[in-house]
Design an enzyme around this catalytic site. Structure first.
Site, PDB file in Angstrom:
ATOM      1  N   ASN A   1     -10.168  -1.274  -2.039  1.00 16.05           N
ATOM      2  CA  ASN A   1      -8.746  -1.014  -1.776  1.00 16.05           C
ATOM      3  C   ASN A   1      -7.939  -1.514  -2.966  1.00 16.05           C
ATOM      4  O   ASN A   1      -7.877  -2.720  -3.212  1.00 16.05           O
ATOM      5  CB  ASN A   1      -8.370  -1.753  -0.487  1.00 16.05           C
TER       6      ASN A   1
ATOM      7  N   CYS B   1       0.818  -1.223   0.000  1.00 16.04           N
ATOM      8  CA  CYS B   1       0.000   0.000   0.000  1.00 16.04           C
ATOM      9  C   CYS B   1       0.851   1.272   0.000  1.00 16.04           C
ATOM     10  O   CYS B   1       0.400   2.327  -0.439  1.00 16.04           O
ATOM     11  CB  CYS B   1      -0.935   0.018   1.208  1.00 16.04           C
TER      12      CYS B   1
ATOM     13  N   HIS C   1      -4.003   6.733   1.252  1.00 21.99           N
ATOM     14  CA  HIS C   1      -4.224   5.438   0.613  1.00 21.99           C
ATOM     15  C   HIS C   1      -5.634   4.991   0.984  1.00 21.99           C
ATOM     16  O   HIS C   1      -6.037   5.072   2.150  1.00 21.99           O
ATOM     17  CB  HIS C   1      -3.175   4.440   1.120  1.00 21.99           C
TER      18      HIS C   1
HETATM   19  N1  ACO Z   1     -19.060 -10.473   5.591  1.00 22.83           N
HETATM   20  C1  ACO Z   1     -19.798 -10.809   6.668  1.00 22.83           C
HETATM   21  N2  ACO Z   1     -19.262 -11.121   7.844  1.00 22.83           N
HETATM   22  C2  ACO Z   1     -17.925 -11.114   7.950  1.00 22.83           C
HETATM   23  C3  ACO Z   1     -17.098 -10.785   6.861  1.00 22.83           C
HETATM   24  C4  ACO Z   1     -17.726 -10.463   5.642  1.00 22.83           C
HETATM   25  N3  ACO Z   1     -17.036 -10.113   4.543  1.00 22.83           N
HETATM   26  N4  ACO Z   1     -15.815 -10.876   7.262  1.00 22.83           N
HETATM   27  C5  ACO Z   1     -15.822 -11.232   8.548  1.00 22.83           C
HETATM   28  N5  ACO Z   1     -17.097 -11.386   8.965  1.00 22.83           N
HETATM   29  C6  ACO Z   1     -17.581 -11.764  10.296  1.00 22.83           C
HETATM   30  C7  ACO Z   1     -16.548 -12.447  11.121  1.00 22.83           C
HETATM   31  O1  ACO Z   1     -16.516 -13.827  10.841  1.00 22.83           O
HETATM   32  C8  ACO Z   1     -17.047 -12.164  12.534  1.00 22.83           C
HETATM   33  O2  ACO Z   1     -18.069 -13.057  12.837  1.00 22.83           O
HETATM   34  P1  ACO Z   1     -18.258 -13.605  14.337  1.00 22.83           P
HETATM   35  O3  ACO Z   1     -18.493 -12.414  15.191  1.00 22.83           O
HETATM   36  O4  ACO Z   1     -19.443 -14.500  14.198  1.00 22.83           O
HETATM   37  O5  ACO Z   1     -16.986 -14.323  14.653  1.00 22.83           O
HETATM   38  C9  ACO Z   1     -17.672 -10.772  12.409  1.00 22.83           C
HETATM   39  O6  ACO Z   1     -17.910 -10.570  11.006  1.00 22.83           O
HETATM   40  C10 ACO Z   1     -16.800  -9.672  12.940  1.00 22.83           C
HETATM   41  O7  ACO Z   1     -15.492  -9.880  12.451  1.00 22.83           O
HETATM   42  P2  ACO Z   1     -14.335  -8.952  12.889  1.00 22.83           P
HETATM   43  O8  ACO Z   1     -13.093  -9.397  12.211  1.00 22.83           O
HETATM   44  O9  ACO Z   1     -14.348  -8.811  14.360  1.00 22.83           O
HETATM   45  O10 ACO Z   1     -14.810  -7.601  12.226  1.00 22.83           O
HETATM   46  P3  ACO Z   1     -14.261  -6.175  12.470  1.00 22.83           P
HETATM   47  O11 ACO Z   1     -15.330  -5.367  13.061  1.00 22.83           O
HETATM   48  O12 ACO Z   1     -12.923  -6.155  13.105  1.00 22.83           O
HETATM   49  O13 ACO Z   1     -14.070  -5.698  10.956  1.00 22.83           O
HETATM   50  C11 ACO Z   1     -12.365  -5.352   9.307  1.00 22.83           C
HETATM   51  C12 ACO Z   1     -13.164  -6.364  10.091  1.00 22.83           C
HETATM   52  C13 ACO Z   1     -13.313  -4.570   8.373  1.00 22.83           C
HETATM   53  C14 ACO Z   1     -11.344  -6.049   8.443  1.00 22.83           C
HETATM   54  C15 ACO Z   1     -11.720  -4.381  10.319  1.00 22.83           C
HETATM   55  O14 ACO Z   1     -10.933  -5.098  11.245  1.00 22.83           O
HETATM   56  C16 ACO Z   1     -10.912  -3.339   9.665  1.00 22.83           C
HETATM   57  O15 ACO Z   1     -11.428  -2.354   9.182  1.00 22.83           O
HETATM   58  N6  ACO Z   1      -9.571  -3.515   9.653  1.00 22.83           N
HETATM   59  C17 ACO Z   1      -8.686  -2.656   8.951  1.00 22.83           C
HETATM   60  C18 ACO Z   1      -8.014  -3.441   7.956  1.00 22.83           C
HETATM   61  C19 ACO Z   1      -8.159  -2.933   6.563  1.00 22.83           C
HETATM   62  O16 ACO Z   1      -9.022  -2.190   6.178  1.00 22.83           O
HETATM   63  N7  ACO Z   1      -7.226  -3.355   5.762  1.00 22.83           N
HETATM   64  C20 ACO Z   1      -7.166  -2.998   4.407  1.00 22.83           C
HETATM   65  C21 ACO Z   1      -5.913  -3.589   3.851  1.00 22.83           C
HETATM   66  S1  ACO Z   1      -4.504  -3.013   4.683  1.00 22.83           S
HETATM   67  C22 ACO Z   1      -4.292  -1.491   4.216  1.00 22.83           C
HETATM   68  O17 ACO Z   1      -4.568  -1.163   3.086  1.00 22.83           O
HETATM   69  C23 ACO Z   1      -3.796  -0.559   5.184  1.00 22.83           C
END
Ligand code: ACO
Length: 331
Positions: free
Chosen positions: A288, A113, A258
């Site tokens: 992304n 990224c 980004h």
């Molecule tokens: N659709 C539906 N449900 C989903 C999905 C999906 N695509 N993916 C995960 N889930 C479920 C999980 O299984 C979990 O279920 P559970 O509670 O029954 O176990 C639930 O949703 C919550 O999952 P979490 O991982 O706790 O979700 P969180 O609220 O942390 O959100 C996310 C996940 C969006 C990835 C978040 O952590 C985030 O924004 N992280 C930042 C990372 C990012 O954006 N990276 C981009 C690439 S890196 C970069 O460019 C910098």
């Protein structure tokens, strides 16, 4: 010393649109989950016969037109991608051949990224020291072929899209405009928090049926950990850049982060206490696109009139490595 400036920017987005509703049909996810967590509504995927450097080539012609330059004016290529055509050689060589650029140098950058800003920094040094006059800097990604588009991979795969953006970095004698400074950082202790483990030379042989069965060829992301680090590092590196230039956040006309995730962008904007109109976002349309996201956003911001001659623009990125970086540019 010369000054380097961005002479032209262009982008290319593949035609095929994949909405959140389309993803609902192939995995257990929902439009609501994706929008709430990331701000993404749709992304684009390449066609079957379209590859990484094909997109970069199209974006290059657009950028050259805007810069008023010809292909043969380019004297070096820097190519940032994490999704190259091949393990080797790099996509820069593929693009060089497509453009008919003879024997000019082509350098591939693997900083995910942050790749575009790392590349910008390298280009800036080459231009300043008089080595090159017009460097083609590319950020291009084919993410759609490297993500697990099933329920198993949904936490990562719903976030990514394909696309390309390029900038022509040129020599300027006008000291009032151009790249003011760039800052680059990495923290290798976190490589496993966001990575694609295989195939790589750690395994012997590099590729095996067992490896594919273990699904270690799909990217892994510790989403919450990435989120926490990103919302700290983005503001930190933006402030670092501004401080070095003797400027402050109120001087900035547009921050182009980004496009990782709308929630990250919003958290950064709030930490920096910036109004919405000063922070660019187009993640709802493209997801992304990793190394491509900043040049695509720059290109659209110019088209929309949000960057004009004299604008102070701050670019910032954070991603796998971890790596993070920023650049300050007087347009
Ligand atoms: N659709 C539906 N449900 C989903 C999905 C999906 N695509 N993916 C995960 N889930 C479920 C999980 O299984 C979990 O279920 P559970 O509670 O029954 O176990 C639930 O949703 C919550 O999952 P979490 O991982 O706790 O979700 P969180 O609220 O942390 O959100 C996310 C996940 C969006 C990835 C978040 O952590 C985030 O924004 N992280 C930042 C990372 C990012 O954006 N990276 C981009 C690439 S890196 C970069 O460019 C910098």
């Amino acid at each position: 010393m010369h000054r380097s400036f961005i002479a032209g920017v262009g982008h290319y987005i593949p035609e095929k649109v994949v909405t959140n509703l389309d993803l609902e049909k192939i995995m257990d996810t929902s439009d609501e989950w994706i929008r709430e967590r990331s701000g993404i509504v749709e992304r684009h995927f390449v066609a079957d016969d379209e590859n990484n450097a094909d997109m970069a080539e199209k974006a290059t012609h657009k950028a050259l037109d805007r810069a008023g330059l010809r292909v043969e004016d380019i004297d070096f290529i820097i190519y940032a991608t994490l999704s190259p055509e091949y393990f080797f050689p790099g996509s820069g060589c593929i693009l060089q051949e497509k453009l008919g650029l003879g024997t000019i140098g082509a350098l591939d950058i693997r900083n995910q990224c942050s790749g575009f800003i790392y590349g910008l920094s390298v280009a800036d040094q080459f231009i300043k020291t008089g080595v090159y006059k017009n460097i083609l800097l590319v950020g291009s990604e084919v993410q759609s072929r490297g993500i697990d588009l099933t329920t198993r991979g949904r936490d990562v795969s719903v976030l990514f899209g394909d696309g390309a953006g390029v900038a022509i970095i040129s020599r300027s004698e006008n000291k009032d405009r151009g790249i003011i400074t760039t800052k680059l950082h990495a923290e290798g202790k976190y490589i496993k928090e966001l990575w694609c483990e295989d195939p790589g030379s750690v395994k012997n042989p590099r590729l095996s049926h067992e490896l594919i069965d273990s699904i270690s060829h799909w990217p892994y992301m510790n989403g919450r950990y990435v989120f926490k680090n990103a919302v700290t590092r983005f503001p930190e590196v933006i402030q670092e850049t501004l401080k070095e230039a003797g400027l402050n956040k109120d001087d900035v006309d547009l921050v182009i982060p980004h496009q990782a995730n709308m929630r990250i962008t919003e958290a950064v904007r709030m930490r920096l206490e910036l109004p919405e109109e000063k922070v660019y976002s187009n993640i709802h349309k493209y997801g992304n696109t990793t190394a491509a996201s900043i040049p695509i956003a720059m290109s659209e911001a110019i088209e929309e009139g949000r960057i004009k001659a004299g604008s102070l623009v701050c670019l910032a990125a954070f991603g796998s490595g971890f790596t993070w970086a920023s650049a300050l540019i007087r347009w």
